[in-house]
Scaffold this motif. Structure first.
Motif, PDB file in Angstrom:
ATOM      1  N   UNK A 189     -10.725 -20.330 -16.233  1.00 28.12           N
ATOM      2  CA  UNK A 189      -9.605 -21.177 -15.832  1.00 28.12           C
ATOM      3  C   UNK A 189      -8.282 -20.517 -16.236  1.00 28.12           C
ATOM      4  N   UNK A 190      -7.179 -21.045 -15.710  1.00 26.65           N
ATOM      5  CA  UNK A 190      -5.858 -20.464 -15.986  1.00 26.65           C
ATOM      6  C   UNK A 190      -5.538 -20.394 -17.472  1.00 26.65           C
ATOM      7  N   UNK A 191      -5.994 -21.380 -18.232  1.00 27.62           N
ATOM      8  CA  UNK A 191      -5.723 -21.412 -19.667  1.00 27.62           C
ATOM      9  C   UNK A 191      -6.683 -20.587 -20.495  1.00 27.62           C
ATOM     10  N   UNK A 192      -7.646 -19.901 -19.836  1.00 20.04           N
ATOM     11  CA  UNK A 192      -8.598 -19.064 -20.554  1.00 20.04           C
ATOM     12  C   UNK A 192      -9.932 -19.747 -20.817  1.00 20.04           C
ATOM     13  N   UNK A 193     -10.016 -21.049 -20.610  1.00 21.63           N
ATOM     14  CA  UNK A 193     -11.260 -21.786 -20.788  1.00 21.63           C
ATOM     15  C   UNK A 193     -12.287 -21.313 -19.767  1.00 21.63           C
ATOM     16  N   UNK A 194     -13.542 -21.210 -20.193  1.00 25.57           N
ATOM     17  CA  UNK A 194     -14.616 -20.796 -19.294  1.00 25.57           C
ATOM     18  C   UNK A 194     -15.547 -21.985 -19.061  1.00 25.57           C
ATOM     19  N   UNK A 195     -15.968 -22.138 -17.799  1.00 22.33           N
ATOM     20  CA  UNK A 195     -16.941 -23.180 -17.473  1.00 22.33           C
ATOM     21  C   UNK A 195     -17.846 -22.671 -16.365  1.00 22.33           C
ATOM     22  N   UNK A 196     -19.036 -23.244 -16.276  1.00 18.67           N
ATOM     23  CA  UNK A 196     -19.993 -22.844 -15.246  1.00 18.67           C
ATOM     24  C   UNK A 196     -19.462 -23.247 -13.871  1.00 18.67           C
ATOM     25  N   UNK A 197     -19.659 -22.377 -12.903  1.00 25.66           N
ATOM     26  CA  UNK A 197     -19.251 -22.664 -11.532  1.00 25.66           C
ATOM     27  C   UNK A 197     -20.005 -23.883 -11.029  1.00 25.66           C
ATOM     28  N   UNK A 198     -19.282 -24.778 -10.365  1.00 24.09           N
ATOM     29  CA  UNK A 198     -19.880 -25.992  -9.810  1.00 24.09           C
ATOM     30  C   UNK A 198     -19.585 -26.025  -8.309  1.00 24.09           C
ATOM     31  N   UNK A 199     -20.593 -25.762  -7.465  1.00 21.02           N
ATOM     32  CA  UNK A 199     -20.342 -25.755  -6.019  1.00 21.02           C
ATOM     33  C   UNK A 199     -19.891 -27.119  -5.501  1.00 21.02           C
ATOM     34  N   UNK A 200     -20.294 -28.198  -6.176  1.00 21.32           N
ATOM     35  CA  UNK A 200     -19.862 -29.531  -5.748  1.00 21.32           C
ATOM     36  C   UNK A 200     -18.347 -29.678  -5.874  1.00 21.32           C
ATOM     37  N   UNK A 201     -17.781 -29.081  -6.902  1.00 17.51           N
ATOM     38  CA  UNK A 201     -16.329 -29.143  -7.114  1.00 17.51           C
ATOM     39  C   UNK A 201     -15.594 -28.384  -6.000  1.00 17.51           C
ATOM     40  N   UNK A 202     -16.106 -27.218  -5.645  1.00 17.04           N
ATOM     41  CA  UNK A 202     -15.516 -26.442  -4.550  1.00 17.04           C
ATOM     42  C   UNK A 202     -15.666 -27.199  -3.237  1.00 17.04           C
ATOM     43  N   UNK A 203     -16.839 -27.760  -2.994  1.00 18.29           N
ATOM     44  CA  UNK A 203     -17.074 -28.518  -1.764  1.00 18.29           C
ATOM     45  C   UNK A 203     -16.148 -29.728  -1.684  1.00 18.29           C
ATOM     46  N   UNK A 204     -15.918 -30.388  -2.791  1.00 18.66           N
ATOM     47  CA  UNK A 204     -15.015 -31.547  -2.821  1.00 18.66           C
ATOM     48  C   UNK A 204     -13.604 -31.135  -2.400  1.00 18.66           C
ATOM     49  N   UNK A 205     -13.112 -30.016  -2.926  1.00 14.40           N
ATOM     50  CA  UNK A 205     -11.784 -29.528  -2.557  1.00 14.40           C
ATOM     51  C   UNK A 205     -11.695 -29.150  -1.086  1.00 14.40           C
ATOM     52  N   UNK A 206     -12.721 -28.481  -0.580  1.00 14.55           N
ATOM     53  CA  UNK A 206     -12.745 -28.107   0.839  1.00 14.55           C
ATOM     54  C   UNK A 206     -12.822 -29.345   1.729  1.00 14.55           C
ATOM     55  N   UNK A 207     -13.611 -30.316   1.310  1.00  5.69           N
ATOM     56  CA  UNK A 207     -13.760 -31.546   2.084  1.00  5.69           C
ATOM     57  C   UNK A 207     -12.443 -32.314   2.143  1.00  5.69           C
ATOM     58  N   UNK A 208     -11.742 -32.386   1.031  1.00  8.16           N
ATOM     59  CA  UNK A 208     -10.432 -33.056   1.028  1.00  8.16           C
ATOM     60  C   UNK A 208      -9.450 -32.347   1.961  1.00  8.16           C
ATOM     61  N   UNK A 209      -9.461 -31.028   1.931  1.00  7.81           N
ATOM     62  CA  UNK A 209      -8.540 -30.257   2.769  1.00  7.81           C
ATOM     63  C   UNK A 209      -8.851 -30.414   4.253  1.00  7.81           C
ATOM     64  N   UNK A 210     -10.112 -30.630   4.582  1.00  4.36           N
ATOM     65  CA  UNK A 210     -10.508 -30.696   5.993  1.00  4.36           C
ATOM     66  C   UNK A 210     -10.706 -32.124   6.499  1.00  4.36           C
ATOM     67  N   UNK A 211     -10.346 -33.094   5.675  1.00  2.00           N
ATOM     68  CA  UNK A 211     -10.527 -34.492   6.074  1.00  2.00           C
ATOM     69  C   UNK A 211      -9.808 -34.781   7.392  1.00  2.00           C
ATOM     70  N   UNK A 212     -10.537 -35.395   8.313  1.00  2.00           N
ATOM     71  CA  UNK A 212     -10.039 -35.760   9.644  1.00  2.00           C
ATOM     72  C   UNK A 212      -9.610 -34.550  10.479  1.00  2.00           C
ATOM     73  N   UNK A 213     -10.221 -33.402  10.182  1.00  2.00           N
ATOM     74  CA  UNK A 213      -9.960 -32.176  10.935  1.00  2.00           C
ATOM     75  C   UNK A 213     -11.245 -31.746  11.617  1.00  2.00           C
ATOM     76  N   UNK A 214     -11.161 -30.992  12.723  1.00  2.00           N
ATOM     77  CA  UNK A 214     -12.364 -30.580  13.457  1.00  2.00           C
ATOM     78  C   UNK A 214     -13.073 -29.389  12.806  1.00  2.00           C
ATOM     79  N   UNK A 215     -13.539 -29.588  11.583  1.00  2.00           N
ATOM     80  CA  UNK A 215     -14.233 -28.532  10.848  1.00  2.00           C
ATOM     81  C   UNK A 215     -15.646 -29.030  10.544  1.00  2.00           C
ATOM     82  N   UNK A 216     -16.631 -28.200  10.823  1.00  2.00           N
ATOM     83  CA  UNK A 216     -18.030 -28.551  10.613  1.00  2.00           C
ATOM     84  C   UNK A 216     -18.326 -28.694   9.118  1.00  2.00           C
TER      85      UNK A 216
END
Length: 150
Positions: free
Chosen positions: A53-80
């Protein structure tokens, strides 16, 4: 497996098959309480990708977190949604590293979104790059147009 709709603790597997890339098992499940269906992916995890992370903290990658961000960005958009899911859950396998700065994850997500949808790209960029003014939005949109992408 907890139901994502009603949070019931029990579900039954309706269908199982290898995912397209063969690295995971795709399972269709049905909630025993609300009867809604959802998909889960199961895969072996040998050594987790660590996110710095930006502050130097390390955490395990969570694909659900990435998917949540992508889903929010594509909400109501024509993206599969399956394309988003495939990107998020295949991300760790594509990286080929044991550690990655969070900024790199954001850059790769933006690169993935750019050809799919300009609006989704701008939405994601506004959070990732922490736009703090209208001018930053306009600047990014002009950048898209200058590159012939908008």
């Amino acid at each position: 497996m907890k139901c994502p709709y009603c949070s019931a603790p029990d579900s039954k597997v309706v269908n199982s098959r290898p995912s397209d890339d063969g690295a995971s098992i795709r399972r269709r499940r049905e909630c025993l309480r609300c009867a809604r269906r959802f998909t889960t992916y199961e895969r072996a995890q040998l050594e987790p990708l660590m996110v710095v992370k930006r502050g130097g903290l390390r955490e395990a990658f969570n694909p659900d977190k990435l998917l949540r961000g992508l889903t929010l960005a594509t909400e109501k958009r024509p993206v599969d949604p399956e394309a988003l899911r495939a990107f998020a859950y295949g991300f760790e396998d594509e990286v080929g590293a044991s550690e990655l700065p969070s900024e790199e994850i954001g850059r790769r997500a933006m690169t993935f979104l750019r050809p799919l949808d300009d609006v989704a790209y701008i939405r994601f960029a506004s959070v990732y790059r922490d736009f703090d003014s209208l001018e930053r939005f306009i600047e990014e949109i002009r950048g898209l147009k200058d590159r012939g992408e908008g």
